[in-house]
Scaffold this active site. Structure first.
Site, PDB file in Angstrom:
ATOM      1  N   ASP A 192       3.953   8.243   0.725  1.00 32.10           N
ATOM      2  CA  ASP A 192       2.780   8.059   1.600  1.00 32.10           C
ATOM      3  C   ASP A 192       2.267   9.372   2.179  1.00 32.10           C
ATOM      4  O   ASP A 192       1.635   9.383   3.244  1.00 32.10           O
ATOM      5  CB  ASP A 192       3.093   7.094   2.752  1.00 32.10           C
ATOM      6  CG  ASP A 192       3.299   5.664   2.291  1.00 32.10           C
ATOM      7  OD1 ASP A 192       3.200   5.414   1.082  1.00 32.10           O
ATOM      8  OD2 ASP A 192       3.557   4.798   3.146  1.00 32.10           O
ATOM      9  N   ARG A 216       6.326   5.379  -9.402  1.00 30.89           N
ATOM     10  CA  ARG A 216       7.666   5.790  -9.819  1.00 30.89           C
ATOM     11  C   ARG A 216       7.968   5.347 -11.246  1.00 30.89           C
ATOM     12  O   ARG A 216       8.657   6.050 -11.992  1.00 30.89           O
ATOM     13  CB  ARG A 216       8.689   5.242  -8.819  1.00 30.89           C
ATOM     14  CG  ARG A 216       8.572   5.930  -7.475  1.00 30.89           C
ATOM     15  CD  ARG A 216       9.116   5.124  -6.306  1.00 30.89           C
ATOM     16  NE  ARG A 216       8.506   5.599  -5.083  1.00 30.89           N
ATOM     17  CZ  ARG A 216       9.060   6.444  -4.225  1.00 30.89           C
ATOM     18  NH1 ARG A 216      10.276   6.897  -4.450  1.00 30.89           N
ATOM     19  NH2 ARG A 216       8.409   6.850  -3.155  1.00 30.89           N
ATOM     20  N   LYS A 260      15.011   7.195  -2.191  1.00 35.56           N
ATOM     21  CA  LYS A 260      14.391   5.878  -2.336  1.00 35.56           C
ATOM     22  C   LYS A 260      14.281   5.501  -3.812  1.00 35.56           C
ATOM     23  O   LYS A 260      13.799   6.286  -4.619  1.00 35.56           O
ATOM     24  CB  LYS A 260      13.003   5.897  -1.690  1.00 35.56           C
ATOM     25  CG  LYS A 260      12.171   4.654  -1.974  1.00 35.56           C
ATOM     26  CD  LYS A 260      10.852   4.670  -1.229  1.00 35.56           C
ATOM     27  CE  LYS A 260       9.935   3.552  -1.683  1.00 35.56           C
ATOM     28  NZ  LYS A 260       8.695   3.449  -0.903  1.00 35.56           N
ATOM     29  N   HIS A 305      13.413   1.698  -5.207  1.00 33.38           N
ATOM     30  CA  HIS A 305      12.306   0.734  -5.230  1.00 33.38           C
ATOM     31  C   HIS A 305      11.821   0.407  -6.638  1.00 33.38           C
ATOM     32  O   HIS A 305      10.633   0.207  -6.875  1.00 33.38           O
ATOM     33  CB  HIS A 305      11.136   1.227  -4.372  1.00 33.38           C
ATOM     34  CG  HIS A 305      10.365   0.079  -3.768  1.00 33.38           C
ATOM     35  ND1 HIS A 305       9.070   0.204  -3.286  1.00 33.38           N
ATOM     36  CD2 HIS A 305      10.707  -1.219  -3.559  1.00 33.38           C
ATOM     37  CE1 HIS A 305       8.655  -0.957  -2.814  1.00 33.38           C
ATOM     38  NE2 HIS A 305       9.625  -1.843  -2.966  1.00 33.38           N
ATOM     39  N   HIS A 349       6.965   7.775   4.546  1.00 37.84           N
ATOM     40  CA  HIS A 349       6.718   6.357   4.781  1.00 37.84           C
ATOM     41  C   HIS A 349       7.136   5.990   6.200  1.00 37.84           C
ATOM     42  O   HIS A 349       8.057   6.579   6.765  1.00 37.84           O
ATOM     43  CB  HIS A 349       7.529   5.551   3.771  1.00 37.84           C
ATOM     44  CG  HIS A 349       7.122   4.126   3.624  1.00 37.84           C
ATOM     45  ND1 HIS A 349       7.351   3.185   4.601  1.00 37.84           N
ATOM     46  CD2 HIS A 349       6.519   3.468   2.607  1.00 37.84           C
ATOM     47  CE1 HIS A 349       6.899   2.007   4.202  1.00 37.84           C
ATOM     48  NE2 HIS A 349       6.384   2.153   2.983  1.00 37.84           N
ATOM     49  N   ASP A 406       3.718   9.878  -3.900  1.00 41.73           N
ATOM     50  CA  ASP A 406       3.569   8.719  -4.777  1.00 41.73           C
ATOM     51  C   ASP A 406       2.234   8.010  -4.607  1.00 41.73           C
ATOM     52  O   ASP A 406       1.853   7.192  -5.438  1.00 41.73           O
ATOM     53  CB  ASP A 406       4.722   7.734  -4.578  1.00 41.73           C
ATOM     54  CG  ASP A 406       4.793   7.168  -3.168  1.00 41.73           C
ATOM     55  OD1 ASP A 406       4.017   7.591  -2.297  1.00 41.73           O
ATOM     56  OD2 ASP A 406       5.643   6.283  -2.930  1.00 41.73           O
ATOM     57  N   ASN A 407       1.518   8.267  -3.526  1.00 41.04           N
ATOM     58  CA  ASN A 407       0.180   7.695  -3.315  1.00 41.04           C
ATOM     59  C   ASN A 407      -0.443   8.407  -2.130  1.00 41.04           C
ATOM     60  O   ASN A 407       0.174   9.296  -1.514  1.00 41.04           O
ATOM     61  CB  ASN A 407       0.220   6.177  -3.074  1.00 41.04           C
ATOM     62  CG  ASN A 407       1.307   5.697  -2.147  1.00 41.04           C
ATOM     63  OD1 ASN A 407       2.197   4.951  -2.541  1.00 41.04           O
ATOM     64  ND2 ASN A 407       1.246   6.119  -0.897  1.00 41.04           N
ATOM     65  N   LYS A 452      -4.015   4.726   0.487  1.00 39.49           N
ATOM     66  CA  LYS A 452      -3.031   3.975  -0.306  1.00 39.49           C
ATOM     67  C   LYS A 452      -3.490   2.545  -0.552  1.00 39.49           C
ATOM     68  O   LYS A 452      -4.087   1.913   0.309  1.00 39.49           O
ATOM     69  CB  LYS A 452      -1.711   3.979   0.466  1.00 39.49           C
ATOM     70  CG  LYS A 452      -0.597   3.123  -0.108  1.00 39.49           C
ATOM     71  CD  LYS A 452       0.607   3.156   0.828  1.00 39.49           C
ATOM     72  CE  LYS A 452       1.721   2.238   0.367  1.00 39.49           C
ATOM     73  NZ  LYS A 452       2.859   2.255   1.304  1.00 39.49           N
TER      74      LYS A 452
END
Length: 761
Positions: free
Chosen positions: A42, A83, A137, A139, A232, A338-339, A399
């Site tokens: 994030d 990911r 992380k 996920h 995040h 990641d975003n 996001k």
């Protein structure tokens, strides 16, 4: 072209015995690099110094100054999908990761299960002779597969990592996370009262893994995947990291955004001539806010900034460690997000993000009352979406949307041995799918046609190594589609078409964002990215033929990658949810001595349940925890308080408590509580009698913790549910068993499932 090692050569097991020839030991080339991939969660396009921010990120900036910045690098707009792209080199729908692993759907693009035909990067590197390490992380494990019984084939070790330490779900409490080591759950090495922080633990563990590997096999390269839980939510950080930012953001998000934009232009991370889009109407005008609102909002960004600087310091620790080993020059480091920045804090932000998935409102007054502890163990905070908008400067939205604010992220490549254009900026269209081919080429590993006898599907990515030396090298692609929760866009050549579709799941967006809520009314805007870096000027009215070409191309890409069918109502997805292989029991018995029982393996609670302990109360009185689930940000605990049976239930920080009027008598008893969903009441039970009751203060949570939690039997762990005890606070008598009996729960509303999944990503 930078020098790269040749393909790995098999190495025989040694000796002259021809019978040993079949013992082939793959060994990378002597000059094969170590590889470190650092993923922040994030993190917005504009939130590091290397991309225009004034938030202190000296170590990330050092990577940029010694390497390359990619200012047209793209991701999928959400966590699990990005990911999957990174680790497989394929588009996310093409490997079943069209959405989050928390809601696996029985449709090819949304199963949350990477197929054997897309063998992940760690397996390929391991087979080529690399050590493969993952810390942070994950996920990428589907819902229902994250309990202590697995199955483990979609845990990190099942996808090719040899070691793992971190957490499986979308977020974690940085003060007291639920951790996994390899294929089993484990406890953090220290507690919040000792100053523990997850980011520090992750880097310390990564260093130990690397040191152990290098001391055992100095010539063997490794691949380290280091995805932090930061940035995040929850934005957790100690006060000393926040103090330098006191007052820094009092001017508000609009002024900060303008200052960031000026620095971006001066740096060249944003091309000259870029137009800064205006503030959208759903972002409050800072000048119209009251003093209390400004104070609350500024404090949220101060804590976020301290959190980011603390995270950067951990990256600095890793870089210093690699320098001490003498390996930094021979390590390919890729740093990315990641975003885009997250707006899941909504318009007001929150001190406890579980309030959103629990359908509980926030207010400036509530946030103001909790401001002094913001970021501490008593909170689970997320900033207001005005800071997410500013954090993606100069891009639009954030996001979960396929506007550039969701899909364009920072990427830094650092490899002193191979990159000579130190501090250079690259403007080629690139995507997360390009990272696996880049790493394989750098390591001298050819992607195989088959793995374990399974033909491999085409790799969508292309190596970025040609761009390392040549800023004018061709882009790895000229076309890239995007889809997330119905938001759609496509880049083709100089053009980008983007829909105005507003996704569901974040209540403030559903209420306030301008745009279409129906695929039939979606408008495709058109932007010429060659002279409009930030999607500022919609040219769809001037070039309808280009819009038609791009929408047809998006449709073709969607069909090729298993994006379809799109589902606007979301209700069809509920019927297509992949159920657990072993359904949740209606009744379960738990005994002390094991680890926490994962909440996904518990009987369903929301429809009502009874929890009874078969326990012996000692002669000197009852004390300790009989069982506990979650903590003060969401959870419940059954314990003895001053000898009296007590239940405390935190609904996202709002506490319901009931205590028996009399102390528990010595001897063996069946004691516990019942939650009656129809009566909306908690009742304490002792040997079949109700001894006390309290009404439920609000809706019972669909889940207590976004990052998952576990039922502890005979003790607690991590943070307490209320302030009347401190974990582990074990039960001092004998606890024979806990019996949990649930009432059949109504089918969950998918909107609530989606809301919970989104806030947990």
């Amino acid at each position: 072209m930078p020098h790269t090692p040749g393909p790995t050569a098999p190495h025989t097991g040694g000796g002259d015995d021809a019978g040993a020839a079949h013992l082939r030991d793959p060994r990378p080339a002597p000059d094969a690099p170590d590889v470190v991939v650092i993923v922040l969660d994030d993190l917005g396009f504009a939130q590091t110094g290397a991309f225009g921010s004034d938030i202190a990120t000296p170590h990330i900036d050092r990577l940029a100054a010694g390497g390359l910045r990619y200012n047209r690098f793209h991701v999928t707009a959400m966590c699990s999908p990005t990911r999957a792209c990174l680790l497989t080199g394929r588009n996310h729908h093409a490997v079943g990761m069209g959405f989050l692993v928390d809601l696996p759907i029985n449709r090819p693009g949304y199963t949350a299960r990477i197929p054997p035909s897309a063998t992940p990067l760690p397996r390929l590197l391991r087979d080529a002779g690399y050590s493969t390490l993952a810390v942070g992380k994950w996920h990428l494990t589907p819902r229902w597969e994250r309990s202590a019984s697995g199955p483990f084939d979609r845990w990190p070790l099942g996808y090719g990592f040899e070691r793992f330490y971190g957490f499986l779900q979308g977020d974690a409490n940085h003060w007291a996370p639920q951790l996994v080591r390899d294929n089993h759950y484990t406890e953090p090495p220290a507690g919040p009262e000792d100053g523990y922080h997850l980011s520090e633990d992750l880097v310390a563990t990564a260093q130990r893994m690397i040191l152990n590997q290098k001391q055992a096999t100095p010539d063997k390269p490794y691949f380290l995947y280091l995805p932090f839980g930061a940035m995040h939510s929850p934005h957790h950080v100690a006060p000393e990291w926040v103090r330098p930012y006191h007052g820094r953001f009092d001017g508000g998000w609009e002024r900060w955004r303008e200052e960031v934009f000026a620095r971006q232009l001066a740096q060249g991370t944003v091309p000259a001539g870029t137009e800064l889009p205006p503030r959208p109407p759903w972002i409050p005008d800072w000048e119209t806010l009251g003093a209390d609102e400004r104070r609350v909002f500024a404090r949220m960004q101060e804590v976020y900034a301290g959190f980011l600087t603390h995270t950067d310091a951990q990256i600095g620790r890793l870089l210093a460690f690699l320098e001490r080993l003498g390996r930094l020059d021979d390590t390919l480091i890729l740093f990315l997000s990641d975003n885009g920045a997250s707006a899941e804090g909504g318009q007001l932000g929150t001190d406890n993000e579980h309030r959103f998935s629990s359908r509980m409102g926030d207010s400036t007054a509530r946030n103001l009352a909790r401001l002094d502890n913001w970021g501490g163990p008593d909170t689970y905070p997320h900033y207001a979406w005005g800071w997410a908008w500013a954090g993606n400067t100069p891009l639009r939205l954030w996001k979960r949307y396929t506007w550039l604010g969701g899909t364009r992220a920072p990427l830094i490549a650092h490899w002193p041995r191979a990159i000579t254009d130190r501090g250079g900026i690259r403007g080629q269209l690139t995507h997360a799918v390009d990272l696996m081919p880049t790493i394989l080429q750098a390591c001298g590993v050819e992607p195989p046609d088959t793995v374990d006898g399974v033909p491999q599907q085409p790799v969508d990515g292309r190596s970025l190594l040609p761009t390392f030396d040549d800023p004018r090298a061709p882009a790895p692609r000229t076309t890239q589609y995007f889809e997330m929760l119905g938001s759609r866009s496509i880049i083709h050549g100089d053009w980008k078409a983007t829909t105005d579709h507003v996704s569901r799941g974040v209540q403030d967006e559903e209420r306030l964002l301008l745009g279409s809520r129906d695929f039939a009314t979606d408008h495709w805007s058109l932007f010429r990215l060659s002279d409009d870096f930030a999607e500022a000027r919609d040219l769809s009215g001037e070039h309808p033929e280009v819009v038609a070409e791009l929408t047809a191309l998006w449709q073709a890409e969607a069909e090729r990658n298993n994006v379809l069918p799109l589902d606007d109502t979301l209700q069809d997805r509920l019927t297509a949810l992949i159920p657990p292989r072993h359904p949740q029991p209606r009744r379960a018995v738990y005994r002390p001595g094991g680890g926490p029982v994962h909440d996904e393996a518990l009987p369903p609670l929301a429809g009502g349940f009874a929890l009874l302990a078969d326990a012996e109360i000692p002669q000197d009185g009852a004390a300790g925890v009989l069982c506990a689930l979650g903590d003060r940000t969401g959870g419940f605990v059954l314990h003895a308080l001053a000898g009296r049976l007590t239940l405390a239930c935190s609904r996202a920080g709002d506490l319901d408590r009931v205590t028996a009027p009399d102390p528990l008598p010595p001897g063996r008893h069946r004691i516990g509580f019942r939650f009656d969903a129809r009566a909306r009441e908690f009742a304490l039970l002792q040997d079949g009698r109700t001894v006390a009751a309290v009404p439920l203060g609000g809706d019972f949570p669909l889940v207590f913790q976004h990052g998952g939690t576990g039922l502890c039997v005979g003790h607690d762990r991590g943070l307490p549910v209320d302030d009347t005890y401190r974990p582990p606070h074990p039960w001092t008598g004998v606890l024979h068993e806990i019996v949990l009996d649930s009432v059949p729960a109504p089918a969950p509303e998918l909107s609530e499932e989606v809301r919970t999944a989104l806030h947990g990503d």
